[in-house]
Motif scaffolding. Structure first.
Motif, short mmCIF file in Angstrom:
data_model
loop_
_atom_site.label_atom_id
_atom_site.label_comp_id
_atom_site.label_asym_id
_atom_site.label_seq_id
_atom_site.Cartn_x
_atom_site.Cartn_y
_atom_site.Cartn_z
N SER A 85 0.55 -1.04 0.07
CA SER A 85 0.18 0.29 0.17
C SER A 85 0.72 0.90 -0.01
O SER A 85 1.45 1.50 0.64
CB SER A 85 -0.38 -0.34 1.02
N PHE A 118 2.86 5.56 2.57
CA PHE A 118 3.34 5.66 3.48
C PHE A 118 4.90 5.36 3.53
O PHE A 118 5.79 4.23 3.85
CB PHE A 118 3.21 4.07 4.13
N GLU A 126 7.34 3.00 1.53
CA GLU A 126 6.58 2.50 0.51
C GLU A 126 5.97 3.52 0.13
O GLU A 126 5.08 4.60 0.76
CB GLU A 126 5.64 0.88 0.42
N SER A 169 4.54 -3.71 3.76
CA SER A 169 3.85 -2.79 3.90
C SER A 169 3.93 -2.34 4.97
O SER A 169 2.86 -1.91 6.02
CB SER A 169 1.94 -3.31 3.52
N GLY A 170 5.69 -2.03 5.71
CA GLY A 170 5.34 -1.37 7.05
C GLY A 170 4.82 -2.36 8.36
O GLY A 170 4.06 -1.10 8.72
N SER A 212 3.43 -3.97 11.42
CA SER A 212 4.37 -4.37 12.59
C SER A 212 3.63 -5.90 13.36
O SER A 212 2.30 -5.81 12.69
CB SER A 212 3.44 -2.96 13.82
N ARG A 272 -2.50 -10.49 13.78
CA ARG A 272 -1.70 -11.02 12.61
C ARG A 272 -0.66 -11.98 12.84
O ARG A 272 -1.36 -12.91 11.93
CB ARG A 272 -1.08 -9.81 12.35
N GLU A 331 8.69 3.81 13.45
CA GLU A 331 8.04 3.33 14.08
C GLU A 331 8.33 3.41 15.73
O GLU A 331 7.30 2.87 16.62
CB GLU A 331 7.44 2.24 13.83
N ALA A 370 -7.79 -1.91 9.79
CA ALA A 370 -6.48 -2.27 10.31
C ALA A 370 -5.14 -2.40 10.31
O ALA A 370 -4.08 -3.39 9.12
CB ALA A 370 -6.94 -3.65 8.58
N ILE A 372 -3.56 6.97 3.67
CA ILE A 372 -3.23 7.98 4.56
C ILE A 372 -3.93 9.20 4.35
O ILE A 372 -3.74 10.14 4.72
CB ILE A 372 -2.29 7.36 5.31
N1 ARG Z 1 3.10 -0.37 10.93
C1 ARG Z 1 1.62 -0.39 11.14
C2 ARG Z 1 0.61 -0.81 10.52
O1 ARG Z 1 0.82 -2.59 10.87
C3 ARG Z 1 0.98 0.98 9.49
C4 ARG Z 1 1.09 0.54 8.37
C5 ARG Z 1 1.02 1.09 7.50
N2 ARG Z 1 1.53 0.66 6.38
C6 ARG Z 1 0.63 1.05 4.64
N3 ARG Z 1 1.43 0.94 3.70
N4 ARG Z 1 0.06 2.28 5.34
O2 ARG Z 1 -0.42 -1.80 10.79
#
Ligand code: ARG
Length: 282
Positions: A45, A48, A52, A107-108, A110, A115, A131, A162, A184
């Motif tokens: 996504s 971010f 990405e 996608s970053g 956490s 999960r 983060e 999510a 975002i």
């Molecule tokens: N680290 C956070 C999570 O896991 C935000 C990740 C958002 N990543 C993005 N590509 N919008 O929820």
């Protein structure tokens, strides 16, 4: 009588053969499929930065940049295949991995207990200081208004659907009115237009947003963040443990070779370009 017995026996044998045939056809793992097709498809996504995002001066696959993209390229190289990036909303990325329509997503993410239950999660990888802190963006005019968690009682606080940020809002600002945001970038617009009054973001991402939107500021109050949220993980379809294993090997190698710092620096440099944009896909 004999004939009937012979017939029944023949039928039983035929059935047994069919059953055996079915069993020998082993289901291909995601790793087998990646190797056979020569392509690793990942979902991301790109809203971010610096993890990405899109460089609008480029097109096609080249337009996707950021730390996770460098890492995804490295993993594809490690597997000896080409990388295909599928850009989609953050929520859709997770659904795609869950249903197995793509084997993995960078996608970053956490690490989150929920999960870990529904996906294979890789070992941690370094996400710079993106983060290590989780914050709230508010309109500059409201900076004085919000200095404690209590100040958000009844206030509309947005967070991505999510996401870790959404669970931080519901856990730590339980008196606020949590508002789900698709991407975002949309959240930023909602905040600027007054549809929401705060937006929960990772601090590194927040810094990028503020740099492009001087009408927004970071609130002095911050979320409490436990250590497990400070780095990121790769999300893989549940049960695809062979893929998980090679991904972890690739991560260990990249870390050992010192690439993480290099990629993060590159991501920050790319994010500072005029042509850098966070793309909305929801
Ligand atoms: N680290 C956070 C999570 O896991 C935000 C990740 C958002 N990543 C993005 N590509 N919008 O929820």
């Amino acid at each position: 009588m004999k004939k009937t017995l012979a017939l029944v026996l023949a039928l039983v044998m035929a059935l047994a053969l069919v059953a055996c045939g079915g069993k020998t056809e082993k289901k291909k793992t995601a790793l087998d499929q990646i190797k056979e097709s020569g392509v690793l498809t990942i979902a991301t996504s790109p809203d971010f930065s610096p993890m990405e995002f899109v460089d609008s001066s480029k097109s096609g696959q080249e337009q996707y940049v950021g730390f996770d993209i460098s890492l995804a390229k490295y993993i594809a190289e490690y597997l000896g295949v080409t990388l295909e990036i599928q850009a989609m909303g953050f929520d859709a990325c997770q659904t795609a991995v869950f249903t197995g329509s793509v084997p993995m997503s960078l996608s970053g993410y956490s690490w989150m207990a929920e999960r870990a239950e529904n996906y294979e999660l890789s070992d941690y990888y370094y996400a710079g200081d993106n983060e290590t802190e989780q914050v709230l963006l508010v309109r500059a005019d409201d900076a004085e208004k919000y200095t404690s968690a209590e100040d958000f009682a009844g206030v509309k606080v947005g967070a991505q659907n999510a996401s870790l940020q959404m669970s931080l809002v519901t856990d730590q600002l339980s008196d606020a009115e949590a508002v789900t945001i698709g991407d975002i970038g949309v959240g930023v617009l909602e905040l600027q237009s007054g549809n929401i009054d705060a937006l929960a973001v990772a601090k590194g991402n927040g810094e990028q947003i503020i740099a492009n939107n001087p009408d927004l500021v970071m609130c002095t109050w911050e979320f409490e963040v436990s250590e497990e949220f400070e780095a990121n993980v790769i999300m893989i379809t549940k049960g695809e443990t062979e893929l998980l294993e090679v991904v972890n090997q690739a991560l260990a190698e990249a870390k050992e070779k010192g690439y993480y710092a290099e990629w993060y620096e590159q991501a920050l440099a790319d994010a500072a370009k005029e042509t850098a944009i966070d793309v909305t896909l929801d």
